[in-house]
Design a protein around this motif. Sequence first.
Motif, PDB file in Angstrom:
ATOM      1  N   MET A   1       0.818  -1.202   0.000  1.00  0.00           N
ATOM      2  CA  MET A   1       0.000   0.000   0.000  1.00  0.00           C
ATOM      3  C   MET A   1       0.857   1.260   0.000  1.00  0.00           C
ATOM      4  O   MET A   1       0.561   2.205  -0.706  1.00  0.00           O
ATOM      5  CB  MET A   1      -0.953  -0.025   1.203  1.00  0.00           C
ATOM      6  N   GLN A   3       3.731   1.779  -1.311  1.00  0.00           N
ATOM      7  CA  GLN A   3       4.267   2.001  -2.655  1.00  0.00           C
ATOM      8  C   GLN A   3       3.227   2.702  -3.539  1.00  0.00           C
ATOM      9  O   GLN A   3       3.563   3.590  -4.322  1.00  0.00           O
ATOM     10  CB  GLN A   3       4.677   0.662  -3.256  1.00  0.00           C
ATOM     11  N   ASN A   4       1.969   2.316  -3.407  1.00  0.00           N
ATOM     12  CA  ASN A   4       0.914   2.926  -4.210  1.00  0.00           C
ATOM     13  C   ASN A   4       0.614   4.360  -3.781  1.00  0.00           C
ATOM     14  O   ASN A   4       0.288   5.199  -4.613  1.00  0.00           O
ATOM     15  CB  ASN A   4      -0.335   2.058  -4.173  1.00  0.00           C
ATOM     16  N   ALA A   7       3.400   6.342  -5.280  1.00  0.00           N
ATOM     17  CA  ALA A   7       3.146   6.516  -6.717  1.00  0.00           C
ATOM     18  C   ALA A   7       2.115   7.614  -6.943  1.00  0.00           C
ATOM     19  O   ALA A   7       2.265   8.444  -7.859  1.00  0.00           O
ATOM     20  CB  ALA A   7       2.677   5.201  -7.335  1.00  0.00           C
ATOM     21  N   LEU A   8       1.072   7.648  -6.129  1.00  0.00           N
ATOM     22  CA  LEU A   8       0.052   8.696  -6.240  1.00  0.00           C
ATOM     23  C   LEU A   8       0.659  10.067  -5.966  1.00  0.00           C
ATOM     24  O   LEU A   8       0.430  11.025  -6.723  1.00  0.00           O
ATOM     25  CB  LEU A   8      -1.107   8.423  -5.281  1.00  0.00           C
ATOM     26  N   GLY A 118       0.203   2.730 -10.354  1.00  0.00           N
ATOM     27  CA  GLY A 118      -0.118   2.178  -9.041  1.00  0.00           C
ATOM     28  C   GLY A 118      -1.601   1.881  -8.920  1.00  0.00           C
ATOM     29  O   GLY A 118      -2.393   2.164  -9.818  1.00  0.00           O
ATOM     30  N   SER A 119      -1.973   1.305  -7.790  1.00  0.00           N
ATOM     31  CA  SER A 119      -3.358   0.850  -7.617  1.00  0.00           C
ATOM     32  C   SER A 119      -4.342   1.981  -7.323  1.00  0.00           C
ATOM     33  O   SER A 119      -5.545   1.800  -7.464  1.00  0.00           O
ATOM     34  CB  SER A 119      -3.431  -0.194  -6.494  1.00  0.00           C
ATOM     35  N   LEU A 120      -3.833   3.155  -6.940  1.00  0.00           N
ATOM     36  CA  LEU A 120      -4.705   4.289  -6.653  1.00  0.00           C
ATOM     37  C   LEU A 120      -4.858   5.142  -7.910  1.00  0.00           C
ATOM     38  O   LEU A 120      -4.394   6.282  -7.990  1.00  0.00           O
ATOM     39  CB  LEU A 120      -4.140   5.115  -5.489  1.00  0.00           C
ATOM     40  N   SER A 121      -5.504   4.551  -8.919  1.00  0.00           N
ATOM     41  CA  SER A 121      -5.629   5.211 -10.223  1.00  0.00           C
ATOM     42  C   SER A 121      -6.843   4.694 -10.957  1.00  0.00           C
ATOM     43  O   SER A 121      -7.357   3.602 -10.667  1.00  0.00           O
ATOM     44  CB  SER A 121      -4.384   4.935 -11.063  1.00  0.00           C
ATOM     45  N   ALA A 124      -6.015   1.404 -12.715  1.00  0.00           N
ATOM     46  CA  ALA A 124      -6.118   0.210 -11.869  1.00  0.00           C
ATOM     47  C   ALA A 124      -7.554  -0.284 -11.829  1.00  0.00           C
ATOM     48  O   ALA A 124      -7.811  -1.490 -11.898  1.00  0.00           O
ATOM     49  CB  ALA A 124      -5.592   0.492 -10.466  1.00  0.00           C
TER      50      ALA A 124
END
Length: 132
Positions: A1, A3-4, A7-8, A118-121, A124
């Motif tokens: 988490m 890392q994401n 990235a955000l 990343g996953s917060l996108s 994703a």
Amino acid sequence: MQQNVVALVGRVLLSIIFIVAGYGKLTALGGTAGYFGSIGLPVPMITAVLVTAVELLGGIAILVGFFTRPAAYVLALFCVASAFIGHGDFSVAGNDIHFMKNLAMAGGFLFVATFGPGSLSVDARRGVAAAA
């Protein structure tokens, strides 16, 4: 988490300058076209519209992580081109720093293009955010 989230934050920091600059150009398109004409760019109004679109739409795409990889490649190329076109004359004070800043931003965009948003996108959510 973590890392994401990083990235955000990276996407937010990379996008701010383009969203602000694109909006500024949009609200002063005539002045932007005039400036572009003064430095010898072809068809200044069309160039101003294209540059405005790249900055504003590309910045928003990076911010929200939508079509992130293509947007990152476009903005990386844009940064390199604008480094040479807008800041290539090192006899002008500060251009050396602006030139290097643009190259550094291009490097950041190449990282985004390579590793994804990343996953917060939005990407994703669409199922296209996995690293290449």
